[in-house]
Design a protein around this motif. Structure first.
Motif, PDB file in Angstrom:
ATOM      1  N   ALA A  26       0.834  -1.206   0.000  1.00 36.32           N
ATOM      2  CA  ALA A  26       0.000   0.000   0.000  1.00 36.32           C
ATOM      3  C   ALA A  26       0.866   1.253   0.000  1.00 36.32           C
ATOM      4  O   ALA A  26       0.584   2.222  -0.716  1.00 36.32           O
ATOM      5  N   ALA A  27       1.939   1.222   0.799  1.00 36.33           N
ATOM      6  CA  ALA A  27       2.847   2.373   0.838  1.00 36.33           C
ATOM      7  C   ALA A  27       3.516   2.580  -0.514  1.00 36.33           C
ATOM      8  O   ALA A  27       3.679   3.722  -0.977  1.00 36.33           O
TER       9      ALA A  27
ATOM     10  N   ALA B 279       1.742   6.455  -6.900  1.00 38.92           N
ATOM     11  CA  ALA B 279       0.671   7.384  -7.290  1.00 38.92           C
ATOM     12  C   ALA B 279       1.108   8.825  -7.088  1.00 38.92           C
ATOM     13  O   ALA B 279       0.834   9.700  -7.909  1.00 38.92           O
ATOM     14  N   ARG B 280       1.811   9.055  -5.982  1.00 46.55           N
ATOM     15  CA  ARG B 280       2.280  10.423  -5.705  1.00 46.55           C
ATOM     16  C   ARG B 280       3.313  10.857  -6.746  1.00 46.55           C
ATOM     17  O   ARG B 280       3.304  11.995  -7.218  1.00 46.55           O
ATOM     18  N   LYS B 281       4.218   9.920  -7.112  1.00 53.36           N
ATOM     19  CA  LYS B 281       5.296  10.269  -8.036  1.00 53.36           C
ATOM     20  C   LYS B 281       4.789  10.518  -9.448  1.00 53.36           C
ATOM     21  O   LYS B 281       5.254  11.421 -10.144  1.00 53.36           O
TER      22      LYS B 281
ATOM     23  N   LEU C 123       9.956  11.920 -15.493  1.00 55.65           N
ATOM     24  CA  LEU C 123       9.290  12.249 -14.235  1.00 55.65           C
ATOM     25  C   LEU C 123       9.725  11.246 -13.175  1.00 55.65           C
ATOM     26  O   LEU C 123       9.398  10.058 -13.251  1.00 55.65           O
ATOM     27  N   ASN C 124      10.498  11.742 -12.212  1.00 52.71           N
ATOM     28  CA  ASN C 124      11.001  10.877 -11.133  1.00 52.71           C
ATOM     29  C   ASN C 124      11.645   9.604 -11.680  1.00 52.71           C
ATOM     30  O   ASN C 124      11.430   8.499 -11.183  1.00 52.71           O
TER      31      ASN C 124
END
Length: 206
Positions: free
Chosen positions: A80-81, A87-89, A184-185
């Protein structure tokens, strides 16, 4: 006198034998009773040992179940983390892809400005500030420019649009960047479109 002594001794012997026999019977009865008690105690001990073994096995199974459940919870929590982090990245990936044409247009506008023309020069400075502000905003959210000029060609990051033989330049070197790439990242959003040098005498038209 002699016969009476003999008879008396015989009676004493008989009495002694009876006493010994009674004692032996009592001892035997006590032994049997003790043996019975020992058997009962041993049976209780066996039952207790069996119950203890069952309890230990149950505790061991429950311990294994708890350990497995904890490991599963840890795995779910970790996944989950990771999902949240991904999702954040990459939530901005589509948004970034929509902004890139604007960046391209600003860069083309700057490239087309005549530096000798004061009016265009002032406009160009404004466009340059706008571009730098936009790039700084993109960089803040992990969007990096891929500008591989004079670097070795990397097919994972670059898209070769053409090849050209250039004297003094090693083969597979980026000699021109027609459109910058972005990531992106660490994940590629758009490859850089480039022109690549080739070895002398190599035909790439086929």
């Amino acid at each position: 006198m002699t016969n009476e002594s003999t008879d008396n001794r015989s009676a004493e012997e008989i009495l002694a034998d009876e006493i010994v026999q009674q004692a032996e019977e009592q001892v035997e009865e006590q032994f049997e009773a003790a043996a019975e008690n020992i058997s009962e105690e041993q049976e209780k001990i066996n039952e207790l040992e069996l119950a203890l073994s069952v309890a230990q096995a149950t505790v061991s199974d429950q311990k294994d179940s708890v350990i497995r459940a904890k490991a599963e919870v840890d795995n779910v929590r970790r996944r989950a983390a990771q999902d949240v982090e991904k999702a954040r990245k990459f939530a901005l990936e589509k948004f970034a892809a929509e902004l890139l044409p604007t960046v391209d247009n600003l860069e083309r506008a700057i490239a087309s400005i005549d530096a000798e023309d004061e009016k265009q020069k002032v406009i160009g400075e404004g466009v340059e500030l706008t571009l730098q502000g936009l790039l700084a905003g993109l960089d803040k959210f992990g969007i990096k420019v891929i500008d591989p000029q004079d670097q070795a060609f990397n097919p994972e990051l670059h898209q070769a649009m053409s090849m050209q033989e250039v004297e003094g330049v090693a083969p597979n070197t980026v000699i021109a960047v027609m459109q910058k790439g972005y990531e992106l990242n660490g994940r590629l959003v758009r490859p850089a479109m480039v022109m690549v040098s080739k070895a002398a005498g190599v035909d790439t038209s086929a």
